[in-house]
Design an enzyme around this catalytic site. Structure first.
Site, PDB file in Angstrom:
ATOM      1  CB  ILE A 281      47.715  33.091  50.724  1.00  0.00           C
ATOM      2  CG1 ILE A 281      48.456  32.126  49.782  1.00  0.00           C
ATOM      3  CG2 ILE A 281      47.993  32.728  52.166  1.00  0.00           C
ATOM      4  CD1 ILE A 281      49.976  32.169  49.937  1.00  0.00           C
TER       5      ILE A 281
ATOM      6  CE  LYS B 195      49.297  42.006  41.208  1.00  0.00           C
ATOM      7  NZ  LYS B 195      49.576  40.632  40.866  1.00  0.00           N
TER       8      LYS B 195
ATOM      9  N   GLY C 273      47.413  36.133  45.910  1.00  0.00           N
ATOM     10  CA  GLY C 273      46.405  35.320  45.224  1.00  0.00           C
ATOM     11  C   GLY C 273      45.431  34.645  46.156  1.00  0.00           C
TER      12      GLY C 273
ATOM     13  CB  VAL D  68      41.981  37.054  37.565  1.00  0.00           C
ATOM     14  CG1 VAL D  68      41.294  36.938  38.918  1.00  0.00           C
ATOM     15  CG2 VAL D  68      43.483  36.946  37.751  1.00  0.00           C
TER      16      VAL D  68
ATOM     17  N   GLY E  76      47.459  32.626  39.262  1.00  0.00           N
ATOM     18  CA  GLY E  76      46.719  31.651  38.449  1.00  0.00           C
ATOM     19  C   GLY E  76      45.234  31.974  38.491  1.00  0.00           C
TER      20      GLY E  76
ATOM     21  CG  ASP F  20      53.861  40.971  41.668  1.00  0.00           C
ATOM     22  OD1 ASP F  20      52.738  41.254  41.233  1.00  0.00           O
ATOM     23  OD2 ASP F  20      54.081  39.994  42.410  1.00  0.00           O
TER      24      ASP F  20
ATOM     25  CE  LYS G 221      51.406  39.836  44.301  1.00  0.00           C
ATOM     26  NZ  LYS G 221      52.066  38.640  43.775  1.00  0.00           N
TER      27      LYS G 221
ATOM     28  N   GLY H 160      54.255  30.239  31.220  1.00  0.00           N
ATOM     29  CA  GLY H 160      53.277  31.285  31.532  1.00  0.00           C
ATOM     30  C   GLY H 160      53.398  31.828  32.942  1.00  0.00           C
TER      31      GLY H 160
ATOM     32  CD  GLU I 108      52.673  38.915  32.115  1.00  0.00           C
ATOM     33  OE1 GLU I 108      52.408  39.161  30.931  1.00  0.00           O
ATOM     34  OE2 GLU I 108      51.886  38.321  32.877  1.00  0.00           O
TER      35      GLU I 108
HETATM   36  N1  LIG Z   1      47.021  36.490  36.767  1.00  0.00           N
HETATM   37  C1  LIG Z   1      47.128  36.251  38.061  1.00  0.00           C
HETATM   38  O1  LIG Z   1      47.456  35.146  38.478  1.00  0.00           O
HETATM   39  C2  LIG Z   1      46.802  37.339  39.073  1.00  0.00           C
HETATM   40  C3  LIG Z   1      46.924  37.071  40.434  1.00  0.00           C
HETATM   41  C4  LIG Z   1      46.574  38.070  41.359  1.00  0.00           C
HETATM   42  C5  LIG Z   1      46.131  39.296  40.903  1.00  0.00           C
HETATM   43  N2  LIG Z   1      46.046  39.523  39.560  1.00  0.00           N
HETATM   44  C6  LIG Z   1      45.570  40.830  39.123  1.00  0.00           C
HETATM   45  O2  LIG Z   1      44.303  40.656  38.464  1.00  0.00           O
HETATM   46  C7  LIG Z   1      44.154  41.614  37.417  1.00  0.00           C
HETATM   47  C8  LIG Z   1      43.859  40.895  36.109  1.00  0.00           C
HETATM   48  O3  LIG Z   1      44.960  40.073  35.780  1.00  0.00           O
HETATM   49  P1  LIG Z   1      44.864  38.996  34.585  1.00  0.00           P
HETATM   50  O4  LIG Z   1      46.069  38.160  34.709  1.00  0.00           O
HETATM   51  O5  LIG Z   1      43.536  38.355  34.595  1.00  0.00           O
HETATM   52  O6  LIG Z   1      44.996  39.946  33.313  1.00  0.00           O
HETATM   53  P2  LIG Z   1      44.816  39.543  31.757  1.00  0.00           P
HETATM   54  O7  LIG Z   1      44.766  38.070  31.595  1.00  0.00           O
HETATM   55  O8  LIG Z   1      45.825  40.301  30.997  1.00  0.00           O
HETATM   56  O9  LIG Z   1      43.350  40.105  31.396  1.00  0.00           O
HETATM   57  C9  LIG Z   1      43.082  41.463  31.452  1.00  0.00           C
HETATM   58  C10 LIG Z   1      41.640  41.715  31.065  1.00  0.00           C
HETATM   59  O10 LIG Z   1      41.363  43.092  31.292  1.00  0.00           O
HETATM   60  C11 LIG Z   1      40.650  43.589  30.157  1.00  0.00           C
HETATM   61  N3  LIG Z   1      40.861  45.036  30.085  1.00  0.00           N
HETATM   62  C12 LIG Z   1      42.018  45.730  29.985  1.00  0.00           C
HETATM   63  N4  LIG Z   1      41.782  47.054  30.038  1.00  0.00           N
HETATM   64  C13 LIG Z   1      40.448  47.204  30.164  1.00  0.00           C
HETATM   65  C14 LIG Z   1      39.577  48.322  30.280  1.00  0.00           C
HETATM   66  N5  LIG Z   1      40.047  49.566  30.266  1.00  0.00           N
HETATM   67  N6  LIG Z   1      38.257  48.089  30.415  1.00  0.00           N
HETATM   68  C15 LIG Z   1      37.756  46.839  30.442  1.00  0.00           C
HETATM   69  N7  LIG Z   1      38.529  45.728  30.338  1.00  0.00           N
HETATM   70  C16 LIG Z   1      39.854  45.917  30.203  1.00  0.00           C
HETATM   71  C17 LIG Z   1      41.187  42.814  28.973  1.00  0.00           C
HETATM   72  O11 LIG Z   1      40.257  42.877  27.924  1.00  0.00           O
HETATM   73  P3  LIG Z   1      40.434  42.028  26.567  1.00  0.00           P
HETATM   74  O12 LIG Z   1      40.042  40.620  26.943  1.00  0.00           O
HETATM   75  O13 LIG Z   1      39.480  42.635  25.635  1.00  0.00           O
HETATM   76  O14 LIG Z   1      41.858  42.161  26.172  1.00  0.00           O
HETATM   77  C18 LIG Z   1      41.299  41.412  29.611  1.00  0.00           C
HETATM   78  O15 LIG Z   1      40.070  40.737  29.547  1.00  0.00           O
HETATM   79  C19 LIG Z   1      45.460  42.420  37.401  1.00  0.00           C
HETATM   80  O16 LIG Z   1      45.286  43.558  38.199  1.00  0.00           O
HETATM   81  C20 LIG Z   1      46.458  41.500  38.087  1.00  0.00           C
HETATM   82  O17 LIG Z   1      47.502  42.201  38.732  1.00  0.00           O
HETATM   83  C21 LIG Z   1      46.371  38.581  38.631  1.00  0.00           C
END
Ligand SMILES: NC(=O)c1ccc[n+]([C@@H]2O[C@H](COP(=O)([O-])OP(=O)(O)OC[C@H]3O[C@@H](n4cnc5c(N)ncnc54)[C@H](OP(=O)(O)O)[C@@H]3O)[C@@H](O)[C@H]2O)c1
Length: 423
Positions: A145, A114, A143, A32, A312, A210, A214, A196, A199
């Site tokens: 919406i 969330k 996301g 994100v 995404g 999840d 929400k 992808g 997980e």
């Molecule tokens: N993916 C989705 O489609 C989606 C949709 C809605 C909401 N979200 C929410 O958005 C958030 C991020 O999701 P994501 O999918 O982007 O996660 P992700 O791809 O796993 O990326 C997580 C990022 O957080 C960093 N990180 C972890 N712990 C940290 C800390 N203590 N201090 C600073 N940086 C830290 C990681 O650093 P490194 O790069 O160094 O590992 C990485 O860059 C989550 O809360 C998720 O629930 C995600």
């Protein structure tokens, strides 16, 4: 009339001048965070720039200059030029500390987390009131919406009756493979992981957590009440088997993982996440693949439907961008259902009608059915359709995924007598 002119004047005083720029301290540069970076680049009129990005692992290769990155959270939180923190990390505990510290430092925050919000929203609402800093999080539920902002601004009256939605894209993708391609559960899960959408440890999605997190956030904005996740029922699709798929097909139904929030009367509501039988004439019947869909029902306007990408990097990044621009215009959630209404009380003293497939009568006894309307038995398995109390399901919530049973909601829920308490 005078009041509204005064309100307008007040608003224009508070609105930042268009020359001001938001200087962002970004936490997280994963799916994100990177999505947001890209979306922001494609939105040149947005008056916002990312000054610094805090990540966890300084060794990781990034496709941007290293000077942009730091592992020192404090350097963002203490930077006086940074006036907006955007929190997009995957660790809920760290996220909580970051968001809390930012609000205490008077910096407004945009978050997509969330898990963190579902556990700490009550405290974070109070902190916003105390500090005057704002917290926006439309990306956290569904996301791209904009459900939360619509609940806050459009459905800000007594008319809301229910929210019923597919809030998790991974499980919806799996169920699409099962119901449209005839795959079995484990093959469909494997495919979702390859693409992808799920997980490597899929339990957060497939056990319904999840979707529950929400739903808890939506409940705060829909009915004004915070419900701790431990007090709520979630059951997922990991035990879905061929008999259940066959049962649904024979009845012309699909199974979807549905989050349900329902007003029962003027004082009470209930909520839960369960696999749910969905009829062809329901809006969510045709929500397939990794998409999300939310049906909002109210008195007089009946049912309205929101559909789109629930996850995404780019779709979620666009929701984060919308919160960033909302902050530019000084927007904050007023939590209207808490501030101007008597919030409804949560009850688990309701009767839900379910389908239960089981093999051992001992397992059946655990559920405490109050009424059974249909039964089927074969040498391999049995099923019943009947009513039971939601509180009974909550009492065996931890045990349920380990049992050789599958449970699904038929769509019928009713208050249990005249009582109703938050058990
Ligand atoms: N993916 C989705 O489609 C989606 C949709 C809605 C909401 N979200 C929410 O958005 C958030 C991020 O999701 P994501 O999918 O982007 O996660 P992700 O791809 O796993 O990326 C997580 C990022 O957080 C960093 N990180 C972890 N712990 C940290 C800390 N203590 N201090 C600073 N940086 C830290 C990681 O650093 P490194 O790069 O160094 O590992 C990485 O860059 C989550 O809360 C998720 O629930 C995600």
């Amino acid at each position: 009339m005078e009041t509204s002119i005064a309100t307008l004047n007040q608003k224009s005083v508070n609105t930042p001048s268009v020359s001001e720029t938001q200087v962002i301290g970004l936490f997280g540069f994963g799916t994100v965070g990177r999505g947001l970076y890209h979306v922001l680049e494609q939105s040149p009129t947005t008056k916002a720039r990312i000054k610094r990005v805090c990540i966890k692992n300084s060794e990781k290769e990034r496709d941007l200059p290293q000077s942009l990155f730091t592992t020192d959270a404090q350097s963002l939180l203490a930077d006086e030029e940074i006036n907006l923190i955007v929190e997009l990390i995957d660790n809920a505990t760290d996220a909580y500390h970051i968001v809390k510290s930012a609000l205490l430092a008077g910096k407004s925050v945009v978050s997509g987390n969330k898990t963190m919000l579902a556990h700490h929203l009550e405290e974070l609402i109070a902190l916003q009131q105390e500090t005057g800093a704002a917290l926006l999080y439309d990306a956290s539920a569904c996301g791209s919406i904009p459900v939360i902002r619509n609940l806050e601004e459009y459905y800000d009256n007594d008319l809301l009756l229910s929210i019923k939605g597919i809030l998790n894209g991974s499980t919806n993708y799996i169920l699409s493979r099962i119901f449209t391609d005839g795959q079995n559960y484990s093959d469909a899960l494997k495919r979702a992981q390859e693409l992808g959408f799920a997980e490597s440890n899929p339990s957060f999605d497939v056990e319904g957590l999840d979707a529950l997190y929400k739903l808890i956030i939506l409940t705060v904005h829909g009915f004004g009440t915070y419900v701790h996740p431990q007090q709520a029922f979630n059951y997922g699709i990991s035990n879905l088997g061929q008999p259940d798929i066959r049962y649904a097909r024979e009845k012309g139904l699909k199974l979807k993982l549905v989050a349900t929030l329902a007003k029962l009367n003027k004082e009470r509501f209930t909520l839960f996440v369960m696999p749910t039988f969905v009829k062809p004439d329901e809006y969510i019947y045709n929500v397939e693949e990794e998409y999300n869909g939310v049906v909002i029902e109210g008195a007089f306007y009946e049912k309205q439907f929101m559909f789109g990408k629930g996850a995404g990097g780019f779709p979620t990044g666009s929701a984060v961008l919308s919160d960033i621009t909302a902050r530019f215009h000084d927007y904050r959630y007023e939590y209207k259902k808490r501030s101007y209404f008597s919030p409804l009380a949560y009850t688990t003293n309701v009767l839900v009608e379910v389908y239960l497939r089981y093999t051992s009568p001992v397992d059946l006894d655990l559920f405490g059915f109050t009424e059974i309307s249909e039964k089927y038995s074969s040498r391999e398995y049995s099923w019943v359709i009947g009513k039971l109390r939601l509180s009974s399901l909550i009492s065996i919530k931890e045990l349920l995924p380990k049992l050789n049973v599958f449970l699904a909601f038929t769509g019928n829920v009713e208050p249990n007598g005249t009582g109703g308490n938050n058990e």
